[in-house]
Design a protein around this motif. Structure first.
Motif, mmCIF file in Angstrom:
data_model
loop_
_atom_site.group_PDB
_atom_site.id
_atom_site.type_symbol
_atom_site.label_atom_id
_atom_site.label_comp_id
_atom_site.label_asym_id
_atom_site.label_seq_id
_atom_site.Cartn_x
_atom_site.Cartn_y
_atom_site.Cartn_z
ATOM 1 N N THR A 84 0.835 -1.196 0.000
ATOM 2 C CA THR A 84 0.000 0.000 0.000
ATOM 3 C C THR A 84 0.870 1.247 0.000
ATOM 4 O O THR A 84 1.988 1.231 0.504
ATOM 5 N N ARG A 102 -3.938 3.379 -2.123
ATOM 6 C CA ARG A 102 -4.383 2.131 -2.740
ATOM 7 C C ARG A 102 -3.778 0.966 -1.975
ATOM 8 O O ARG A 102 -2.790 1.125 -1.251
ATOM 9 N N TYR A 126 -3.581 4.328 -10.891
ATOM 10 C CA TYR A 126 -4.088 3.417 -9.862
ATOM 11 C C TYR A 126 -5.135 2.460 -10.427
ATOM 12 O O TYR A 126 -5.435 1.434 -9.809
ATOM 13 N N HIS A 168 -7.696 -5.453 -5.530
ATOM 14 C CA HIS A 168 -7.041 -4.156 -5.430
ATOM 15 C C HIS A 168 -8.053 -3.120 -4.951
ATOM 16 O O HIS A 168 -9.174 -3.057 -5.477
ATOM 17 N N VAL A 210 -8.766 0.942 -4.282
ATOM 18 C CA VAL A 210 -8.316 2.247 -4.755
ATOM 19 C C VAL A 210 -9.189 3.330 -4.162
ATOM 20 O O VAL A 210 -10.428 3.263 -4.221
#
Length: 367
Positions: A172, A176, A323, A360, A362
């Protein structure tokens, strides 16, 4: 020291050794590659004092011995050498590199005695095995999300932990988070969560294949990673990794899906007009489509559109386009899902369809 070798046998290994070196000072031992000829093999080592590399390749040893040679020059000579078979021997402080079948070219490289080369640490912990393909995928799904903010040094690496019979990797940068988990089929010793610097991980991505096993050993200060004929070790980053579990959203009632390649291509097109200070793009979500567009800037604007599977309300959310792009590049699946709360300031979750062992998260940007 004197040995004969094929150019193709040592070139890749010398290239890896050179990648590890960080110093380009000719008089520094840390600029040098260690070579030792013994028992029809050549041991090759390099280090930057944080990451260590060692491998062994087959050669014809005429006279055993060891020395160190300046990495940049040695790699340059080997990579441009015009013949397949190379003779390398020591003459005083010089290393001579020449073909076995011709008189020229001949190179004389200054060397530094091998006893000045650092001694590599040895693991005092047990090794465990896992698929090199799985380990490589774990790195690929996380390493790009590492923070480059040196004041947050505890986020400057990938976090590795063991939970029950699973190995988790997390990275991280505060905006994100990348997460992946793999099941370990064999019983392994417990270890505390560690933070691995990116240099050793990026080297493994570049140099490992998809077949076979990787052997891993971890102690309080170092990680040891062996595969094929390669041995790597690295000091760990000290500090406490953030409690990543607090970042993972519990409830995201809305979702949409799209083709990975279509989104990547649209991002690439719109990115031509994105302001480099902010990297901000907008996703306009509406039934059946996503608008990908940039804000008004000095260069102008861009607006693109891709189809999606979605039948809810309309939303506009701003993101740093990297991202979105970087997780998509790390995936191989054809279709991708985004889950979200419907609030512009709340994090989204990106994952492949069907869901796998990674995702993931974001955070959006301010409008």
């Amino acid at each position: 020291m004197k040995f004969i070798c094929d150019k193709s046998v040592i070139l890749k290994e010398i290239s890896i050794a050179r990648e590890i070196i960080s110093s380009k000072n000719v008089v520094s031992i840390l600029s040098n590659i260690y070579i030792e000829a013994a028992k029809d093999s050549l041991i090759i080592k390099s280090t930057d004092m944080k990451v260590n590399f060692e491998t062994v390749v087959p050669v014809t040893v005429i006279e055993p011995g060891s020395t160190t040679v300046f990495g940049d020059i040695f790699l340059g000579i080997i990579s441009s050498f015009p013949y397949d078979e190379i003779e390398i021997y020591q003459d005083g402080i010089n290393i001579i590199v020449k073909p076995t079948t011709h008189k020229k070219p001949e190179y004389k490289i200054k060397s530094i005695a091998s006893d000045k080369f650092p001694v590599f640490p040895v693991s005092n912990s047990l090794f465990f095995d896992m698929s090199i393909k799985d380990f490589k995928e774990m790195i690929q799904q996380t390493v790009f999300a590492i923070s480059d903010d040196e004041t947050k040094y505890f986020m400057n690496g990938v976090y590795l932990e063991k939970i029950d019979n699973k190995i988790n990797m997390i990275a991280t940068d505060g905006r994100r988070l990348a997460y992946i988990s793999k099941e370990i089929k064999k019983d392994i010793n417990d270890f505390s969560g560690i933070i691995i610097p990116p240099k050793i991980l990026n080297t493994i991505i570049k140099r490992s294949g998809d077949e076979g096993l990787v052997n891993i050993s971890i102690n309080d200060k170092m990680i040891f990673i062996n595969f094929a004929s390669y041995k790597f070790s690295s000091t760990l980053i000290e500090g406490t990794f953030p409690n990543y579990k607090k970042v993972i959203p519990e409830d995201q009632p809305f979702s949409l899906s799209f083709k990975r390649d279509e989104m990547l291509n649209a991002l690439h097109r719109v990115a031509q007009m994105v302001e480099q200070k902010t990297y901000r793009i907008y996703l306009g979500i509406s039934p059946g489509k996503i608008n990908i567009y940039s804000e008004e800037g000095e260069k102008g604007t861009a607006d693109d559109e891709i189809p999606c599977k979605y039948d809810g309300e309309e939303y506009n959310i701003a993101f740093n386009y990297r991202y979105i792009e970087e997780p998509l590049k790390s995936m191989r699946e054809e279709e991708v899902s985004i889950r979200f709360t419907g609030e512009a300031k709340k994090a989204i979750t990106m994952e492949p369809l069907p869901a796998k062992d990674f995702f993931h998260i974001v955070m959006p940007m301010q409008f």
